[in-house]
Write an enzyme that holds these catalytic residues in place. Sequence first.
Site, PDB file in Angstrom:
ATOM      1  N   ARG A 169      -0.275  -8.573  13.534  1.00 16.93           N
ATOM      2  CA  ARG A 169      -0.875  -7.602  12.604  1.00 16.93           C
ATOM      3  C   ARG A 169      -1.715  -8.309  11.550  1.00 16.93           C
ATOM      4  O   ARG A 169      -2.778  -7.821  11.154  1.00 16.93           O
ATOM      5  CB  ARG A 169       0.234  -6.750  11.968  1.00 16.93           C
ATOM      6  CG  ARG A 169       0.785  -5.729  12.979  1.00 16.93           C
ATOM      7  CD  ARG A 169       2.190  -5.268  12.663  1.00 16.93           C
ATOM      8  NE  ARG A 169       2.332  -4.571  11.422  1.00 16.93           N
ATOM      9  CZ  ARG A 169       3.495  -4.402  10.785  1.00 16.93           C
ATOM     10  NH1 ARG A 169       4.615  -4.874  11.321  1.00 16.93           N
ATOM     11  NH2 ARG A 169       3.545  -3.763   9.657  1.00 16.93           N
TER      12      ARG A 169
ATOM     13  N   LYS B  23       0.834  -1.214   0.000  1.00 11.85           N
ATOM     14  CA  LYS B  23       0.000   0.000   0.000  1.00 11.85           C
ATOM     15  C   LYS B  23       0.868   1.263   0.000  1.00 11.85           C
ATOM     16  O   LYS B  23       0.660   2.170  -0.793  1.00 11.85           O
ATOM     17  CB  LYS B  23      -0.926   0.012   1.240  1.00 11.85           C
ATOM     18  CG  LYS B  23      -1.820  -1.220   1.342  1.00 11.85           C
ATOM     19  CD  LYS B  23      -2.699  -1.175   2.577  1.00 11.85           C
ATOM     20  CE  LYS B  23      -1.938  -1.236   3.896  1.00 11.85           C
ATOM     21  NZ  LYS B  23      -1.251  -2.511   4.156  1.00 11.85           N
TER      22      LYS B  23
ATOM     23  N   ARG C 239      11.922  -4.896   4.907  1.00 10.46           N
ATOM     24  CA  ARG C 239      11.556  -3.504   4.590  1.00 10.46           C
ATOM     25  C   ARG C 239      12.431  -2.500   5.342  1.00 10.46           C
ATOM     26  O   ARG C 239      12.722  -2.677   6.513  1.00 10.46           O
ATOM     27  CB  ARG C 239      10.091  -3.306   4.978  1.00 10.46           C
ATOM     28  CG  ARG C 239       9.653  -1.862   5.052  1.00 10.46           C
ATOM     29  CD  ARG C 239       8.160  -1.739   4.979  1.00 10.46           C
ATOM     30  NE  ARG C 239       7.482  -2.173   6.185  1.00 10.46           N
ATOM     31  CZ  ARG C 239       6.153  -2.185   6.314  1.00 10.46           C
ATOM     32  NH1 ARG C 239       5.391  -1.814   5.298  1.00 10.46           N
ATOM     33  NH2 ARG C 239       5.601  -2.567   7.430  1.00 10.46           N
TER      34      ARG C 239
ATOM     35  N   ARG D 270      -9.568   0.501   8.869  1.00 13.16           N
ATOM     36  CA  ARG D 270      -9.159  -0.855   9.241  1.00 13.16           C
ATOM     37  C   ARG D 270     -10.243  -1.591  10.013  1.00 13.16           C
ATOM     38  O   ARG D 270     -10.046  -2.748  10.369  1.00 13.16           O
ATOM     39  CB  ARG D 270      -7.915  -0.785  10.121  1.00 13.16           C
ATOM     40  CG  ARG D 270      -6.581  -1.019   9.396  1.00 13.16           C
ATOM     41  CD  ARG D 270      -5.511  -0.749  10.417  1.00 13.16           C
ATOM     42  NE  ARG D 270      -4.251  -1.362  10.227  1.00 13.16           N
ATOM     43  CZ  ARG D 270      -3.167  -0.804   9.685  1.00 13.16           C
ATOM     44  NH1 ARG D 270      -3.251   0.389   9.160  1.00 13.16           N
ATOM     45  NH2 ARG D 270      -2.026  -1.434   9.656  1.00 13.16           N
TER      46      ARG D 270
ATOM     47  N   ARG E  28      11.332  -0.251  11.063  1.00  9.51           N
ATOM     48  CA  ARG E  28      10.280  -0.054  12.056  1.00  9.51           C
ATOM     49  C   ARG E  28      10.400  -1.062  13.194  1.00  9.51           C
ATOM     50  O   ARG E  28      10.658  -2.237  12.939  1.00  9.51           O
ATOM     51  CB  ARG E  28       8.907  -0.204  11.383  1.00  9.51           C
ATOM     52  CG  ARG E  28       8.550   1.004  10.551  1.00  9.51           C
ATOM     53  CD  ARG E  28       7.367   0.771   9.659  1.00  9.51           C
ATOM     54  NE  ARG E  28       6.244   0.089  10.294  1.00  9.51           N
ATOM     55  CZ  ARG E  28       5.081  -0.113   9.706  1.00  9.51           C
ATOM     56  NH1 ARG E  28       4.872   0.331   8.474  1.00  9.51           N
ATOM     57  NH2 ARG E  28       4.112  -0.732  10.320  1.00  9.51           N
TER      58      ARG E  28
HETATM   59  P1  ADP Z   1       2.283  -1.849   3.253  1.00  8.75           P
HETATM   60  O1  ADP Z   1       2.305  -0.332   3.164  1.00  8.75           O
HETATM   61  O2  ADP Z   1       1.082  -2.450   2.576  1.00  8.75           O
HETATM   62  O3  ADP Z   1       2.479  -2.370   4.652  1.00  8.75           O
HETATM   63  P2  ADP Z   1       4.824  -1.630   1.815  1.00  8.75           P
HETATM   64  O4  ADP Z   1       4.422  -0.791   0.641  1.00  8.75           O
HETATM   65  O5  ADP Z   1       5.624  -0.951   2.869  1.00  8.75           O
HETATM   66  O6  ADP Z   1       3.536  -2.375   2.432  1.00  8.75           O
HETATM   67  O7  ADP Z   1       5.625  -2.893   1.247  1.00  8.75           O
HETATM   68  C1  ADP Z   1       6.250  -3.826   2.128  1.00  8.75           C
HETATM   69  C2  ADP Z   1       7.635  -4.185   1.573  1.00  8.75           C
HETATM   70  O8  ADP Z   1       7.482  -4.957   0.383  1.00  8.75           O
HETATM   71  C3  ADP Z   1       8.495  -2.972   1.211  1.00  8.75           C
HETATM   72  O9  ADP Z   1       9.835  -3.229   1.604  1.00  8.75           O
HETATM   73  C4  ADP Z   1       8.363  -2.867  -0.311  1.00  8.75           C
HETATM   74  O10 ADP Z   1       9.562  -2.346  -0.902  1.00  8.75           O
HETATM   75  C5  ADP Z   1       8.110  -4.308  -0.734  1.00  8.75           C
HETATM   76  N1  ADP Z   1       7.153  -4.406  -1.845  1.00  8.75           N
HETATM   77  C6  ADP Z   1       6.051  -3.627  -2.057  1.00  8.75           C
HETATM   78  N2  ADP Z   1       5.395  -4.020  -3.178  1.00  8.75           N
HETATM   79  C7  ADP Z   1       6.095  -5.096  -3.669  1.00  8.75           C
HETATM   80  C8  ADP Z   1       5.931  -5.950  -4.811  1.00  8.75           C
HETATM   81  N3  ADP Z   1       4.901  -5.803  -5.668  1.00  8.75           N
HETATM   82  N4  ADP Z   1       6.842  -6.933  -4.985  1.00  8.75           N
HETATM   83  C9  ADP Z   1       7.869  -7.093  -4.119  1.00  8.75           C
HETATM   84  N5  ADP Z   1       8.091  -6.319  -3.043  1.00  8.75           N
HETATM   85  C10 ADP Z   1       7.215  -5.338  -2.810  1.00  8.75           C
HETATM   86  P1  AMP Z   2       0.904   0.581   9.231  1.00  9.89           P
HETATM   87  O1  AMP Z   2       1.957   1.630   9.054  1.00  9.89           O
HETATM   88  O2  AMP Z   2      -0.313   0.829   8.389  1.00  9.89           O
HETATM   89  O3  AMP Z   2       1.465  -0.818   9.058  1.00  9.89           O
HETATM   90  O4  AMP Z   2       0.413   0.696  10.739  1.00  9.89           O
HETATM   91  C1  AMP Z   2       1.302   0.471  11.833  1.00  9.89           C
HETATM   92  C2  AMP Z   2       0.513   0.317  13.119  1.00  9.89           C
HETATM   93  O5  AMP Z   2      -0.173   1.552  13.419  1.00  9.89           O
HETATM   94  C3  AMP Z   2      -0.585  -0.761  13.115  1.00  9.89           C
HETATM   95  O6  AMP Z   2      -0.088  -2.049  13.401  1.00  9.89           O
HETATM   96  C4  AMP Z   2      -1.537  -0.217  14.206  1.00  9.89           C
HETATM   97  O7  AMP Z   2      -1.027  -0.464  15.488  1.00  9.89           O
HETATM   98  C5  AMP Z   2      -1.464   1.298  13.966  1.00  9.89           C
HETATM   99  N1  AMP Z   2      -2.474   1.755  12.964  1.00  9.89           N
HETATM  100  C6  AMP Z   2      -2.221   2.313  11.755  1.00  9.89           C
HETATM  101  N2  AMP Z   2      -3.362   2.631  11.139  1.00  9.89           N
HETATM  102  C7  AMP Z   2      -4.370   2.254  11.966  1.00  9.89           C
HETATM  103  C8  AMP Z   2      -5.793   2.289  11.879  1.00  9.89           C
HETATM  104  N3  AMP Z   2      -6.421   2.776  10.782  1.00  9.89           N
HETATM  105  N4  AMP Z   2      -6.510   1.821  12.930  1.00  9.89           N
HETATM  106  C9  AMP Z   2      -5.910   1.336  14.018  1.00  9.89           C
HETATM  107  N5  AMP Z   2      -4.579   1.252  14.163  1.00  9.89           N
HETATM  108  C10 AMP Z   2      -3.801   1.702  13.149  1.00  9.89           C
END
Ligand code: ADP
Ligand code: AMP
Length: 215
Positions: A171, A13, A126, A87, A160
């Site tokens: 999660r 995302k 990541r 969420r 993170r």
């Molecule tokens: P989210 O925001 O949904 O938690 P991220 O965008 O941070 O996920 O992506 C998680 C990890 O996977 C990052 O390190 C990113 O570079 C990698 N990633 C994202 N999309 C892809 C893809 N289509 N193929 C391989 N790796 C990906």
């Molecule tokens: P994310 O960066 O989206 O992976 O979110 C990291 C963490 O922030 C999650 O595991 C939750 O603890 C909190 N969080 C982020 N967005 C939300 C949401 N919309 N509702 C509740 N908790 C959230």
Amino acid sequence: MNIILLGPPGAGKGTQAQRLVEERGMVQLSTGDMLRAAVKAGTPVGLQAKAVMEAGELVSDAIVSALIGERMDAGTGSGAIFDGYPRTAAQADALDLLLSERGQALDHVIELGVDEDALVERIVGRFTCAVCGTGYHETFKRPVVDNVCDVCGASEFKRRPDDNEQTVRTRMAEYRAKTAPIIPIYESRGLVRRVDGMADIGQVTAAIESILDGR
Ligand code: ADP
Ligand code: AMP
């Protein structure tokens, strides 16, 4: 244009939102980023959220919906990308209200479909630029020059605290229990478009852009 990017942790995302921001001037509204900023700044919201986030559980609906409302009032340029919000069903209701109060509506809910097995590998690999926040992956998206951010040239990166295998499992369980059930709500409104999130990053972007362009 208002879109939701929906999918489990690690689905891509944030990666896709960053590309839409660069290419289309849209604004990314990531509650995860807002909460991490609040934790870093030590605000009352940050103090409340810190332990919950470290455990991989969900922060309260009221807190995150208030953050989103504030950010919407700061302006959403050519469009808003909701990333990591809503969420829960209560957050989905809150978003409807936030949009209608501002005379706006949702255009698309884009669901990134991914194999759960791939998510742990994506999340533990990541990292982001400590200066500009650009996202990377040890295997799938390395900087062009090792240790130098492609976007701003910085050589400091961070990970993170919740990107470890144990927290990722919590999660994912939260996603299955509380977030996946909102998909049928949007399906019944004809808003959901599915994209294969296992494809290459560029292919995923192309699929999303074709949805935004009405193709
Ligand atoms: P989210 O925001 O949904 O938690 P991220 O965008 O941070 O996920 O992506 C998680 C990890 O996977 C990052 O390190 C990113 O570079 C990698 N990633 C994202 N999309 C892809 C893809 N289509 N193929 C391989 N790796 C990906
Ligand atoms: P994310 O960066 O989206 O992976 O979110 C990291 C963490 O922030 C999650 O595991 C939750 O603890 C909190 N969080 C982020 N967005 C939300 C949401 N919309 N509702 C509740 N908790 C959230």
